[in-house]
Design a protein around this motif. Structure first.
Motif, short mmCIF file in Angstrom:
data_model
loop_
_atom_site.label_atom_id
_atom_site.label_comp_id
_atom_site.label_asym_id
_atom_site.label_seq_id
_atom_site.Cartn_x
_atom_site.Cartn_y
_atom_site.Cartn_z
N SER A 33 4.22 -0.32 -12.74
CA SER A 33 4.27 -0.93 -11.41
C SER A 33 5.68 -1.26 -10.96
N ASP A 76 2.31 1.84 -3.49
CA ASP A 76 1.33 2.45 -4.39
C ASP A 76 1.15 3.94 -4.08
N SER A 91 1.70 7.13 -6.65
CA SER A 91 0.70 8.18 -6.83
C SER A 91 1.26 9.55 -6.49
N GLU A 100 0.83 -1.21 0.00
CA GLU A 100 0.00 0.00 0.00
C GLU A 100 0.87 1.25 0.00
#
Length: 944
Positions: free
Chosen positions: A858, A760, A764, A757
């Motif tokens: 990714s 990610d 962002s 998490e």
């Protein structure tokens, strides 16, 4: 006390926001008059048949009527308006007489003296005009207020005039000489420049006391001579008092508040005896002179008569009316030269008897000393006249008595006594339950409302019925309604159960705490606790525990089964409390309210299961505001919301700080107030209430409004406020996530999911930074762009930034970005050598990254510039759907190879930017050869 039904009739139409409306009775109760600040007309109603006969309409003003006054014998009616004019009429015929005076700003208040010879008028202009009603001449202008004057009242004997302004300051004037008898600074609420809410004050019918709205939603009584506080009437008003009126005999007083309640008080017993809740705020009231009835008019121009409000078992409000004769009508104040000279000398001597207190206020010390001396006077001669109920001394007689006492009783010491009447202390905020709304007789109200569900109560056949509902019916059990025999006023709910409590009701009724679990393996699992000598102020519950904070500043913690586990003494009076899982947050007062009207509060976050204190600090509030909500976000961050509309989240940054993440000043629509329910990392959940309502109604069911978090950022020349707001919120969220990873790692808990998490979040955040870099390049803010470049976390993001500025044809900025990336990679290489054990997979990540020319979004690598603290996590490199990286134990003799590869990459960056792809191919070739060499050696094989 039971709620009564009172039908109101429309007298004036009020459009838009609320208005200040007035109502008056004549002395024979044959007619009453109404007006509104939104209507230029005045209505004279028949007092005997108000619903049958149409009122007489007086249309002489050009704008709304803000003030009305009737002479004592009801022969004259005066009106003041926003059009700056004061007009005089014959009454009850309504025949227009004259424009008796004019101001340069709107008029707020009018008042006749007892004989009708003087009319006092004031408003937004400086000064109070005393007008001779015979010829319209201005006898005197009284100046001393710092704000608009909103309240005036002549003493029954006509020698004094009391005035109050919008800042809450009271002045008492001696009319014979025009000097101030005493000053009460800041004793009433500050109403600002509102025209619909005014400060009011009234002399008692016997003239002994002056009633003024207090700062604690109460009425404070002051002494007629000294201005000292005598006592206060404090009851169930939830907001400030906006109007008050004495019964004709002075035994009762009626008050209306901003909470839309009207309370009737027994002055001798100092308690309320009846009340009524209205749909709108009552802006004015008037007792019917010859019967037990009170006329009211609300802020929407609707009036009604509350009949038989004083119980028949008590003395009627028309029995025992004091008879104090005012000056005769032909005795007009004459200020000739001789009197002016006397006044000049008197004022000089008077100035000597005034002292300045520490807060800058002036107090009449001689009168203070007089009161203290006469109370202990053995012969009692000086006080005999004061205690004689048949007559009251005039101001001049009182002054002579004061001089006589000073001659006979020489007080000790040179220090002057300071009056406490003008204390400007603001009120400490009362305790409140998060998610609760004020109780309204006959209406359903919330005892608790949060993101899980709500608990409501409504009075039913003498008792109350409590209902529990979950927003998601599939998430919680179906809970049956409950008959409330205790009169609960607060509650808290979570997934396990709900807790209720009530305050003490009288001396015999004790405060009760009750817990009701939703599921239990045993029958009769509900339990109650009673408290003698203390009352519950706030309740909360969490995972296996229930908490109650009482009036003795005790925090009582119970188990879910009712076992009394802990009793803690708090540092100050409780403000509020809230629970979530193992955590309990308690807010208490640290000290009295500051002179600037700022609350001083402290919070503590306790871990109930571990019996530890995890957080402690001051509560941040907007200056002049009150705390209105406290809770935990969906991620567990402590959050608060104040009455100025600012939502804050507590973070560990900078040693523990409150960050304002939302402000209604930017989101607020016209005529809307927001009632906060909860929040997460991106949004705040609230209920929009139409102004002036600040609490939601139970029916119809309120709808949650979702608003994006928005920091109160300054206006930037970049023109990208939304991106800056997004970046700060993402940084805050990433910081909190990293803190949770560290805490879980220290506790030995698996952090894989949370690490993913956080990865990610970094991706962002980098995307947001790249958009900001683009905005900076468009506005030629190159220094700011280089600062943003340093905030990028991933190496691929930094290379993307170099490509971006190259395409924008900014070679000097591309060179700067290359040097920043070079520094970053060099730091990583040095760290890999000095601390190889902290990042064993660094070589694997670098090798795979070199293999792929255009890795998918990714696939990222983490830089050490924004690396997690202490217990860092190893990021998973995601090259493609079928590509997975395993762990490889890197031997100590391979560290030199790692450094060689890093230096080669640095050399690539130093070459021109447009040749980066070409050099990457050569590097991949070398890496492939290296991999082929290693494949022949089983001890150097990679686990790719």
């Amino acid at each position: 006390m039971k709620s009564r039904s009172l039908k109101l009739r429309e007298a004036h139409k009020v459009g838009g926001s609320a208005a200040f409306c007035s109502i008056l009775w004549d002395h024979k109760a044959e007619h009453f008059v109404t007006s509104s600040s939104s209507d230029p007309s005045i209505s004279v109603h028949d007092g005997l048949l108000p619903s049958t006969l149409p009122p007489t309409i007086l249309r002489h003003h050009q704008d709304g009527v803000t003030a009305l006054a009737l002479s004592h014998d009801s022969s004259f009616l005066a009106s003041g308006s926003i059009d700056h004019c004061v007009k005089l009429y014959k009454f009850p015929s309504g025949e227009f007489q004259t424009n008796i005076t004019r101001f340069t700003l709107p008029i707020r208040v009018l008042a006749f003296n007892g004989s009708g010879s003087l009319l006092a008028a004031a408003g937004d202009d400086e000064g109070i005009k005393l007008i001779n009603t015979f010829d319209g001449s201005i006898v005197r202008v009284l100046k001393g207020h710092k704000g608009p004057v909103t309240g005036l009242d002549f003493h029954p004997n006509g020698e004094l005039l009391a005035s109050i302004d919008s800042t809450g300051t009271v002045l008492c004037w001696e009319l014979q000489n025009g000097i101030v008898s005493f000053t009460l600074k800041g004793v009433a609420p500050d109403t600002g420049f509102s025209t619909s809410i005014v400060n009011i004050l009234r002399w008692s019918p016997d003239g002994r006391t002056l009633a003024v709205p207090g700062l604690r939603n109460d009425v404070v009584m002051y002494d007629r001579f000294t201005g000292e506080k005598l006592f206060a009437l404090r009851g169930d008003h939830l907001e400030s008092i906006c109007y008050l009126t004495w019964a004709p005999n002075g035994k009762y007083i009626a008050t209306s508040g901003l909470d839309k309640q009207v309370l009737l008080w027994d002055v001798d017993k100092k308690q309320d005896i009846d009340r009524h809740k209205f749909e709108e705020r009552i802006s004015c009231m008037a007792w019917k002179p010859n019967c037990n009835a009170l006329s009211v008019i609300d802020a929407r121009g609707k009036y009604g008569i509350w009949e038989s409000l004083v119980p028949s078992s008590m003395i009627s409000p028309t029995v025992g009316i004091p008879d104090i004769l005012p000056k005769k009508r032909n005795e007009i104040l004459n200020f000739d030269d001789e009197i002016e000279e006397e006044l000049h000398g008197a004022s000089e001597s008077l100035n000597d008897s005034f002292v300045d207190s520490d807060d800058g206020e002036s107090h009449h010390t001689s009168r203070k000393r007089l009161r203290k001396k006469t109370c202990i006077d053995d012969d009692g001669d000086a006080y005999e006249e004061l205690n004689d109920g048949s007559s009251l001394p005039s101001a001049s007689q009182f002054r002579k008595m004061s001089h006589r006492v000073h001659r006979e009783k020489q007080y000790a010491g040179s220090g002057a006594f300071k009056s406490t009447a003008a204390s400007n202390k603001y009120k400490m905020q009362s305790s409140f339950q998060p998610g609760a709304t004020p109780l309204e007789p006959g209406k359903q109200t919330f005892l608790c409302y949060n993101m899980l569900g709500c608990i409501t109560t409504i009075e039913h056949e003498g008792n109350s019925r409590i209902e529990t509902d979950f927003h998601d019916t599939g998430r919680g059990p179906l809970v049956s309604s409950m008959i409330d025999f205790y009169g609960f006023t607060m509650a808290s709910i979570n997934e396990s159960g709900c807790v209720f409590a009530n305050p003490c009701k009288g001396e015999k009724n004790m405060s009760v705490l009750m817990y009701r679990p939703f599921r239990s393996w045993a029958s009769n699992s509900e339990w109650t606790m009673r408290f003698e000598g203390e009352e519950v102020k706030v309740v909360a519950n969490g995972a296996g525990w229930v908490a109650a904070v009482t009036s003795l500043n005790l925090l009582r913690i119970f188990s879910e089964g009712g076992l009394q586990k802990h009793i803690l003494s708090l540092d100050g009076p409780v403000v509020t409390a809230v629970g979530r899982k193992d955590h309990l947050a308690v807010v208490t007062h640290v000290s009295d309210c500051l002179p600037s009207n700022e609350q001083v509060m402290e919070f503590r976050v306790l871990n109930i299961s571990k019996m530890t204190e995890e957080l402690k600090g001051r509560v941040a509030l907007t200056p002049g505001s009150r705390l209105t909500w406290i809770g935990f976000s969906d991620e567990g961050s402590l959050s608060s919301y104040d009455s100025k509309g600012v939502l804050r989240v507590f973070t560990g940054q900078y040693g523990g700080s409150w960050i304002p993440v939302f402000s209604t000043s930017k989101e607020k629509k016209q005529e809307e107030n927001y009632w906060v329910v909860g929040l997460n990392t991106t949004s705040v959940y609230c209920i929009a209430c139409k102004h002036p309502e600040i609490f939601p109604q139970v029916t119809p069911k309120p709808i949650l409004t979702i608003l994006d978090l928005s920091l109160p950022l300054a206006s930037s020349d970049l023109g990208a406020a939304s991106l800056e707001n997004e970046l700060i919120l993402k940084q805050l969220r990433l910081y909190e996530t990293q803190q949770r990873v560290d805490d879980m790692a220290l506790a030995g808990v698996d952090t894989t999911a949370l690490e993913d998490e956080a990865f990610d979040m970094e991706v962002s955040q980098d995307k947001c930074i790249l958009r900001l870099i683009s905005s900076c390049c468009s506005s030629d803010s190159f220094v700011r762009a280089s600062e943003l470049m340093r905030l990028l976390t991933l190496e691929k993001s930094m290379r993307a930034a170099i490509t971006l500025v190259t395409k924008l044809k900014l070679p000097f900025l591309a060179e700067k970005f290359c040097s920043i990336l070079e520094e970053r990679l060099l730091e990583e290489a040095n760290e890999a050598i000095t601390n190889p054990s902290q990042n064993p997979n660094r070589e694997v990540v670098t090798r795979v990254e070199s293999k792929v020319q255009n890795p998918p979004a990714s696939f990222q690598t983490k830089s050490s510039a924004t690396k997690l603290s202490a217990t860092t996590f190893v990021r998973k490199a995601k090259v493609s759907e079928g590509l997975k990286l395993g762990k490889e134990q890197v031997k100590k003799d391979e560290t030199e190879d790692v450094k060689i590869k890093e230096i080669k990459k640095l050399n690539l960056i130093k070459k021109p930017v447009n040749n980066v792809n070409k050099e990457d191919k050569g590097l991949r070739k070398e890496v492939n050869q290296e991999e082929a060499r290693r494949s022949s050696n089983p001890f150097l094989k990679s686990t790719v």
